[in-house]
Design a protein around this motif. Structure first.
Motif, PDB file in Angstrom:
ATOM      1  N   PRO A  25       0.825  -1.214   0.000  1.00 11.85           N
ATOM      2  CA  PRO A  25       0.000   0.000   0.000  1.00 11.85           C
ATOM      3  C   PRO A  25       0.855   1.259   0.000  1.00 11.85           C
ATOM      4  O   PRO A  25       2.062   1.198   0.219  1.00 11.85           O
ATOM      5  CB  PRO A  25      -0.801  -0.118   1.295  1.00 11.85           C
ATOM      6  N   SER A  26       0.218   2.374  -0.218  1.00 13.69           N
ATOM      7  CA  SER A  26       0.932   3.644  -0.271  1.00 13.69           C
ATOM      8  C   SER A  26       1.646   3.923   1.053  1.00 13.69           C
ATOM      9  O   SER A  26       1.095   3.691   2.116  1.00 13.69           O
ATOM     10  CB  SER A  26      -0.073   4.758  -0.565  1.00 13.69           C
ATOM     11  N   GLY A  27       2.886   4.370   0.927  1.00 16.95           N
ATOM     12  CA  GLY A  27       3.631   4.749   2.124  1.00 16.95           C
ATOM     13  C   GLY A  27       4.324   3.611   2.831  1.00 16.95           C
ATOM     14  O   GLY A  27       4.907   3.800   3.889  1.00 16.95           O
ATOM     15  N   CYS A  28       4.314   2.410   2.248  1.00 19.18           N
ATOM     16  CA  CYS A  28       4.905   1.276   2.949  1.00 19.18           C
ATOM     17  C   CYS A  28       6.413   1.212   2.741  1.00 19.18           C
ATOM     18  O   CYS A  28       7.097   0.413   3.352  1.00 19.18           O
ATOM     19  CB  CYS A  28       4.256  -0.028   2.491  1.00 19.18           C
ATOM     20  N   GLY A  29       6.952   2.038   1.841  1.00 19.22           N
ATOM     21  CA  GLY A  29       8.400   2.062   1.676  1.00 19.22           C
ATOM     22  C   GLY A  29       8.898   1.407   0.405  1.00 19.22           C
ATOM     23  O   GLY A  29      10.101   1.174   0.264  1.00 19.22           O
ATOM     24  N   LYS A  30       8.018   1.129  -0.539  1.00 18.83           N
ATOM     25  CA  LYS A  30       8.434   0.496  -1.795  1.00 18.83           C
ATOM     26  C   LYS A  30       9.430   1.364  -2.540  1.00 18.83           C
ATOM     27  O   LYS A  30      10.506   0.905  -2.941  1.00 18.83           O
ATOM     28  CB  LYS A  30       7.229   0.271  -2.728  1.00 18.83           C
ATOM     29  N   SER A  31       9.049   2.630  -2.727  1.00 21.58           N
ATOM     30  CA  SER A  31       9.922   3.519  -3.489  1.00 21.58           C
ATOM     31  C   SER A  31      11.259   3.679  -2.784  1.00 21.58           C
ATOM     32  O   SER A  31      12.313   3.660  -3.413  1.00 21.58           O
ATOM     33  CB  SER A  31       9.285   4.892  -3.660  1.00 21.58           C
ATOM     34  N   THR A  32      11.196   3.824  -1.470  1.00 21.48           N
ATOM     35  CA  THR A  32      12.426   4.008  -0.711  1.00 21.48           C
ATOM     36  C   THR A  32      13.369   2.823  -0.914  1.00 21.48           C
ATOM     37  O   THR A  32      14.566   3.000  -1.135  1.00 21.48           O
ATOM     38  CB  THR A  32      12.079   4.184   0.778  1.00 21.48           C
ATOM     39  N   LEU A  33      12.816   1.622  -0.870  1.00 14.99           N
ATOM     40  CA  LEU A  33      13.638   0.431  -1.053  1.00 14.99           C
ATOM     41  C   LEU A  33      14.268   0.427  -2.450  1.00 14.99           C
ATOM     42  O   LEU A  33      15.468   0.187  -2.612  1.00 14.99           O
ATOM     43  CB  LEU A  33      12.762  -0.813  -0.856  1.00 14.99           C
TER      44      LEU A  33
END
Ligand SMILES: Nc1ncnc2c1ncn2[C@@H]1O[C@H](COP(=O)(O)OP(=O)(O)OP(=O)(O)O)[C@@H](O)[C@H]1O
Ligand SMILES: [Mg+2]
Lengths: 289, 352
Positions: free
Chosen positions: B37-45
């Protein structure tokens, strides 16, 4: 976009015929009021001295155009106007280009880099917005004199070259550029400077053009500062030079030459505005992202 | 082409930790989808793998080599951004060739590579256009082209399709997958769309609140979800969950009770997929239908468990004319029901 404004549908013109005439009449009247003194100056620059000093003043150009302008450009009153035009040109371009380069770079630093005291610097720059040249003129004079830069182009340009306004403007523009663009450039292997030159600079070109026009005119119209630091007539700029042409004692003012000089002083800014008009308007209207 | 390894990778922004230690090994040529979901850290990873974000703790390696300290360009990766991030003042050709130009390749070679990529992506007619004169799908392709001309070891995609309309999204999904297959380049693909994840992934990483809840093939995650979160996130419509108490070979949910094939006891949470419900007039479970959603091939019925407040959805094949207020009795195959610990949300392996 400008096309749409210029060519309203024909039907509309017809329907609003009366209103259109009224508004055009008002605009023309306004233009006439603004233009009349300039016309008088032009007339005065084409007649002889006695014709000006004996009322009534002529309203139509005389036959002394070449004589007066030749005299102004070639010898002037204290110094040839041609020299002053060159000085003004160098100062105005120096200030405009310098301000743009410096503010592009400082805005780049403020937006794209993290360094200690970043916000402090930003606010310091912002604060200087409140300090126009006139307020800091004495200490600035002291500094320039100390560096031996009186009567030099450096002395004319350097104190005016930092611009909080332009820095702020470019900062606002850079903030609207998506972060991903910088990241894409980083993935492509571009160094920060390379990103600045290859991406940010071309993207800002309409802003730069708009700013150049504004800053060129700002530089061209500088009066107090050149008056203070150029004691040598050969370093006079034209805007202050006109003032220097007025005789101090009982000498007679050479009005036709002074008027010719005034007209000449107006020409470069007009050329800059007209030649950059397209880019200028685009820079003010859209940011082309 | 390379493997990618994450070892207990953590990310902190200031004092807030947003990635709490993710570990996985990605094989050469694998297509991995990071979903959550949004904000779970996918992009960050993903950005940590790209080198756009520093790694606070742990290790990222590409092709067996630690890359924590390397700049993005030295990691041999290429990234496709959600908003494409094309250089607006450059033509398509210049956009695609920019990385190569910086790498100081000879002009002829850049042109050749860009032409090859353009051919592959059917971008040839647009090479001299500016990005703003392209459609969304074409821009998307240019962004892909910019990634492939550099022949990277790893492709990184951050929600590359979320700005496209539904139909184009389906088409681009296939194209990306096909392209990656042909080029054999390892890919990490971030999306919040579980359908995209299911259809594209060789394996997927289901993320929630900075943790990898489950890493596995789409079918593994669908059939054997390891956590309640993964169970509910994957599958559409999402899995029903009911709290019950297991004792003596049966599970009581409110007034109903289900026979169990395992020796569970105590409070458990059971997951029932809407599509696994078997309508049966004698079935042990019952729901009160509130609303029907005919989808053509199947029909969704939304309602509540009889006598309880739990929302429940069933998906029945074909067309059903459901009446609101009607009671539907059904059963389920107890053999492959997943059970979860109500407190931790972890799967309870039910030994027979
Ligand atoms: N620069 C930052 N500083 C502080 N917190 C951040 C920063 N970037 C991201 N975060 C936080 O990290 C968490 C994960 O963000 P991330 O962008 O990775 O989410 P995401 O899974 O990609 O979400 P989405 O699907 O909305 O893109 C969020 O809670 C976000 O607020
Ligand atoms: Mg994201």
């Amino acid at each position: 976009m400008t096309e749409a404004v210029k060519d309203p549908p024909p039907g509309m013109v017809e329907r609003r015929g009366a209103g259109l005439w009224v508004s055009h009449a008002i605009m023309m009247f306004g233009v006439l009021i603004v233009f009349f003194p300039i016309w008088l100056a032009f007339v005065a620059s084409t007649v002889t001295q006695p014709e000006i000093t004996n009322p009534p003043m002529p309203l139509w150009p005389g036959d002394q155009f070449l004589v007066n302008y030749g005299k102004a450009l070639g010898s002037g009153v204290n110094v040839p106007v041609a020299t002053m035009l060159v000085n003004s040109m160098i100062m105005a371009i120096g200030i405009a280009v310098g301000k743009i380069v410096i503010s592009l770079l400082s805005a780049f630093a403020i937006v794209y880099f993290r360094f200690p005291g970043k916000m402090v610097f930003f606010w310091l720059i912002f604060l200087t917005l409140m300090l126009p040249v006139e307020v800091r003129i004495v200490p600035t004079y002291e500094v320039i004199a100390g560096f031996g830069m009186l009567n030099s182009y450096g002395g004319l340009i350097l104190p005016l070259i930092a611009s909080a306004t332009a820095t702020f403007l470019f900062r606002q523009f850079y903030m609207t550029v998506p972060d991903e663009l910088a990241e894409a450039a980083r993935v492509d292997g571009a160094s920060p400077m390379r990103f600045f030159i290859d991406v940010l600079f071309p993207m800002s070109r309409t802003n730069i053009a708009a700013l150049f026009v504004i800053l060129f005119i700002y530089g061209w119209n500088q009066y107090l500062w050149p008056l203070l630091i150029t004691t040598d007539p050969s370093m006079n700029t034209i805007v202050m030079g006109i003032k220097q042409m007025f005789p101090s004692g009982d000498d007679i003012a050479d009005w036709p030459v002074i008027m010719a000089t005034s007209i000449l002083a107006m020409i470069p800014p007009v050329i800059v505005v007209i030649s950059m008009q397209k880019l200028f308007v685009r820079g003010l209207v859209d940011s082309e992202k | 082409m390379a493997t990618v390894d994450l070892k207990a990778v953590k990310k902190r922004f200031g004092s807030t930790e947003v990635i709490h230690g993710v570990s996985t090994s990605i094989a050469d040529g694998e297509f991995i989808v990071i979903v959550g979901p949004s904000g779970c850290g996918k992009s960050t990873l993903l950005r940590m793998v790209a080198g756009l974000e520093s790694v606070s703790e742990g290790e990222v390696s590409i092709g067996g080599k630690r890359v924590n300290e390397l700049e993005p360009m030295d990691r041999d990766i290429a990234m496709v951004f959600q908003n494409y991030a094309l250089y607006p003042h450059m033509s398509v050709r210049q956009n695609m060739g920019y990385g190569l130009k910086i790498a100081k390749l000879p002009k002829a070679e850049i042109d050749r590579k860009v032409d090859d990529a353009a051919k592959l992506l059917q971008l040839e007619p647009y090479l001299d256009r500016r990005p703003r004169d392209l459609s969304g799908g074409q821009r998307q392709r240019v962004a892909m082209g910019r990634a492939i001309v550099r022949q990277p070891k790893v492709f990184l995609f951050d929600e590359p399709l979320s700005n496209l309309d539904a139909k184009l999204r389906v088409q681009m999904r296939l194209e990306i997958r096909d392209l990656q297959n042909r080029l054999g380049i390892t890919a990490l693909y971030v999306t919040h769309d579980q359908v995209e994840a299911m259809t594209m992934a060789d394996r997927m990483i289901v993320m929630n609140a900075g943790r990898a809840e489950q890493i596995g093939t789409p079918l593994e995650v669908y059939e054997r979800p390891q956590t309640l979160f993964a169970a509910q996130f994957i599958g559409s419509p999402s899995m029903n969950v009911l709290d019950g108490v297991a004792a003596d070979g049966s599970l009581s949910i409110g007034d109903s009770s289900l026979p169990l094939h395992s020796r569970l006891s105590g409070p458990v949470t059971v997951g029932i997929r809407p599509e696994h419900v078997i309508p049966d007039a004698e079935g042990p479970l019952a729901m009160t239908v509130q609303m029907g959603e005919p989808l053509g091939a199947n029909t969704l019925l939304h309602g509540r468990m009889a006598g309880r407040s739990d929302a429940f959805t069933v998906s029945l094949a074909g067309v059903h004319h459901a009446v609101a207020g009607e009671t539907l009795r059904f059963g389920v195959d107890p053999a492959n029901l997943p059970f979860f610990d109500p407190k931790t949300g972890q799967r309870i392996e039910a030994e027979a």
